[in-house]
Design a protein around this motif. Structure first.
Motif, mmCIF file in Angstrom:
data_model
loop_
_atom_site.group_PDB
_atom_site.id
_atom_site.type_symbol
_atom_site.label_atom_id
_atom_site.label_comp_id
_atom_site.label_asym_id
_atom_site.label_seq_id
_atom_site.Cartn_x
_atom_site.Cartn_y
_atom_site.Cartn_z
ATOM 1 N N THR A 1 0.828 -1.208 0.000
ATOM 2 C CA THR A 1 0.000 0.000 0.000
ATOM 3 C C THR A 1 0.865 1.262 0.000
ATOM 4 O O THR A 1 0.461 2.292 -0.527
ATOM 5 C CB THR A 1 -0.935 0.047 1.224
ATOM 6 O OG1 THR A 1 -0.135 0.025 2.414
ATOM 7 C CG2 THR A 1 -1.892 -1.131 1.239
ATOM 8 N N GLN A 2 2.042 1.190 0.629
ATOM 9 C CA GLN A 2 2.878 2.393 0.749
ATOM 10 C C GLN A 2 3.875 2.467 -0.409
ATOM 11 O O GLN A 2 4.420 1.443 -0.837
ATOM 12 C CB GLN A 2 3.628 2.401 2.090
ATOM 13 C CG GLN A 2 2.731 2.282 3.310
ATOM 14 C CD GLN A 2 1.525 3.201 3.285
ATOM 15 O OE1 GLN A 2 0.387 2.747 3.170
ATOM 16 N NE2 GLN A 2 1.765 4.503 3.371
ATOM 17 N N GLN A 3 4.108 3.680 -0.870
ATOM 18 C CA GLN A 3 4.978 3.877 -2.030
ATOM 19 C C GLN A 3 6.415 4.236 -1.649
ATOM 20 O O GLN A 3 7.155 4.821 -2.426
ATOM 21 C CB GLN A 3 4.377 4.926 -2.970
ATOM 22 C CG GLN A 3 3.225 4.372 -3.809
ATOM 23 C CD GLN A 3 3.608 3.071 -4.540
ATOM 24 O OE1 GLN A 3 4.587 3.038 -5.278
ATOM 25 N NE2 GLN A 3 2.858 1.997 -4.291
ATOM 26 N N VAL A 4 6.799 3.885 -0.422
ATOM 27 C CA VAL A 4 8.202 4.099 -0.016
ATOM 28 C C VAL A 4 8.751 2.752 0.461
ATOM 29 O O VAL A 4 7.998 1.814 0.710
ATOM 30 C CB VAL A 4 8.325 5.115 1.144
ATOM 31 C CG1 VAL A 4 7.863 6.488 0.700
ATOM 32 C CG2 VAL A 4 7.555 4.651 2.373
ATOM 33 N N GLU A 5 10.095 2.694 0.561
ATOM 34 C CA GLU A 5 10.733 1.509 1.143
ATOM 35 C C GLU A 5 11.389 1.919 2.443
ATOM 36 O O GLU A 5 11.642 3.099 2.681
ATOM 37 C CB GLU A 5 11.830 0.986 0.205
ATOM 38 C CG GLU A 5 11.291 0.206 -0.960
ATOM 39 C CD GLU A 5 12.417 -0.344 -1.843
ATOM 40 O OE1 GLU A 5 12.153 -1.288 -2.576
ATOM 41 O OE2 GLU A 5 13.553 0.178 -1.799
ATOM 42 N N VAL A 6 11.673 0.926 3.278
ATOM 43 C CA VAL A 6 12.455 1.209 4.478
ATOM 44 C C VAL A 6 13.738 0.385 4.394
ATOM 45 O O VAL A 6 13.685 -0.843 4.263
ATOM 46 C CB VAL A 6 11.660 0.855 5.755
ATOM 47 C CG1 VAL A 6 12.522 1.103 6.998
ATOM 48 C CG2 VAL A 6 10.375 1.671 5.842
ATOM 49 N N GLN A 7 14.871 1.077 4.412
ATOM 50 C CA GLN A 7 16.181 0.394 4.417
ATOM 51 C C GLN A 7 16.472 0.017 5.872
ATOM 52 O O GLN A 7 16.734 0.874 6.702
ATOM 53 C CB GLN A 7 17.274 1.328 3.879
ATOM 54 C CG GLN A 7 16.980 1.950 2.506
ATOM 55 C CD GLN A 7 16.908 0.915 1.392
ATOM 56 O OE1 GLN A 7 17.625 -0.099 1.419
ATOM 57 N NE2 GLN A 7 16.042 1.155 0.413
#
Ligand code: 4AD
Length: 466
Positions: free
Chosen positions: A92-98
């Motif tokens: 759903t979210q358009q970011v990633e988490v490194q």
């Protein structure tokens, strides 16, 4: 404490920031010994997290640890938000988490009885998977209900119960703004409140008793007690024999009772204004939830008019007759006839929501007021969404002699309800009200096919656990 970010709040504007998130490991996909992808889920939201070996914080052991986690384990992550070049599919979210730090809070068992991604598939997606030969398991209703804690993790189910909460909330807020007082009536009572056999009997310290089939008698007694306008949200018990898509043995009743000044249509007015306000509110404030349900169970938005359509029972019978369906003019409508009438009403009046008034007296409970002009009919109504009943309501008999006669005529043992009948001997105003099934409202607003979908832990004739 430190600041935690909700997964649903992770947006592109957070790019470069360090965040702390907790979620459920929905998928874990190893790419190499040095890299893995985790999709973390929280409520209805998912985000892709990337674990990639670097000099400072991520070791190959960490990648090994992460890839060994079982799906649905609870995971805390500290990481840096980034925006990938290409749009991310499947979250759903358009970011990633490194990921910089990863901590498993609690493990899930490795062999889950339900795979959440499988349980979240729509019929269309299932068909597609069957065509392409993709590996998946179709999750049946019984499996879902047997492992309900897993089943309710799907986005559609998360949405259903948020909408249910919203319906209850609008119900309370609207009625309070109209001067109604919230009450709680006993659920352990001496005799049946609706008549009929569908009662759970029990022993009350040596006295025969039963679980309330509705707050009916006590909400009326609250009116006799001078409250004027009352409502209740509470559990209702019905020892249903039939196993259907719309009957539960325990459901949540939304009940209303009010003084009537001139006509029982004052009660219909409350139904009208309450439900138009509720549907408006759901469409306005539950977009994410409605989308979530639509993804798995596509449905047409409910059609309703600014002023709710009211038809008389006899008009309904006539419409059915013209369409070739014969029904007893002094009997009740069966499920088929109700559905058919729902379709006819929609064709003619362009609405999925309407009130059917003036039912034959013979098919209504003993406490229902007969029509003044024709006692074969009654000052009562049912309300329908998409051709299925969500509400029944009426003006009540407030005259103790008539009430006694009516109870006897309906085969009720008058002595089991004598304190109820006596309540009308001390000056009782004309009054009426209605009862709504919460699970039915949610089911039919969203055009779901089974009431078990809108009950968190449904109780039906065959199910008492979980
Ligand atoms: O039609 P019912 O039985 O009416 C009463 O209980 C009256 N005391 C109401 C009143 O104030 N006159 O139940 C009211 C609503 C139904 O329209 C339906 O939505 C729901 O309760 N309902 C059920 N929902 C789930 N499972 C069942 N077994 C239900 N029986 C009724």
């Amino acid at each position: 404490g430190r600041e935690w970010t909700e997964i649903s709040a992770l947006e592109t504007q957070h790019s470069g920031q360090s965040v702390l998130i907790r979620g459920v490991a929905q998928t874990i996909r190893p790419v190499s010994k040095k890299m893995a992808f985790l999709v973390l889920r929280q409520y209805m939201s998912t985000v892709q997290c990337v674990l990639s070996v670097d000099k400072e914080s991520v070791s190959p052991q960490m990648v090994k640890f992460a890839t060994a986690l079982s799906k649905e384990s609870i995971v805390d992550i500290q990481g840096i938000v980034s925006v990938p070049k290409d749009p991310i599919k499947g979250t759903t979210q358009q970011v990633e988490v490194q990921i910089k730090k990863l901590y498993c809070v609690n493990r899930s068992v490795p062999n889950l009885p339900i795979n959440i991604e499988d349980a979240a598939r729509s019929e269309k997606e299932i068909e597609k998977a069957e065509q392409t030969g993709e590996q998946f398991v179709r999750v049946g209703q019984d499996t879902r209900l047997n492992y309900r804690v897993l089943d309710i993790r799907t986005p559609a189910n998360q949405a259903i119960f948020r909408i249910q909460c919203h319906v209850e909330d609008v119900f309370r807020r609207f009625l309070r703004s109209e001067g109604f007082v919230g009450i709680h009536t006993p659920k352990l009572i001496a005799g049946s409140s609706e008549g009929g056999a569908a009662v759970f009997k029990l022993d009350y310290k040596g006295q025969p008793a039963c679980l309330a089939q509705s707050p009916q008698l006590y909400k009326q007694m609250a009116i006799c007690g001078g409250f004027g306008r009352v409502f209740e949200v509470g559990s209702v018990f019905r020892a249903e024999d039939s196993y259907t898509h719309r009957h539960l043995c325990e459901f949540v009743g939304l009940d209303v009772e009010m003084e009537i000044k001139e006509h029982y249509f004052e009660v219909c007015d409350i139904v009208d204004h309450l439900f138009v306000a509720m549907f408006d509110d759901l469409n306005e404030n539950c977009k994410t939830e409605l989308d979530g349900i639509n993804k798995q169970y596509p449905f047409e938005p409910l059609k309703y008019l600014r002023k709710t359509l009211r038809l008389n029972f006899q008009e309904g019978i006539q419409m059915l007759k013209e369409a070739g369906v014969e029904v007893d003019p002094l009997g009740d409508l069966n499920t088929e006839a109700e559905r058919k009438l729902g379709r006819l009403v929609r064709e003619k009046y362009d609405t999925d929501f309407y009130i059917l008034c003036r039912y034959p007296l013979a098919v209504r409970p003993f406490y229902t007021m007969p029509c003044y002009d024709d006692p074969a009919y009654s000052n009562s109504f049912d309300v329908f969404i998409r051709g299925e009943e969500i509400i029944s309501g009426a003006q009540r008999v407030h005259l103790p002699e008539l009430l006694t006669t009516r109870a006897e005529a309906c085969g009720i043992e008058v002595k089991t309800i004598s304190s109820y009948i006596d309540s009308f001997r001390y000056g009782a105003p004309p009054h009426g009200g209605f009862g709504v099934g919460l699970e039915r409202v949610v089911m039919l607003f969203c055009a779901l096919n089974n009431i078990r979908k809108t009950s968190l832990f449904p109780r039906d004739p065959q199910r008492l656990v979980p």
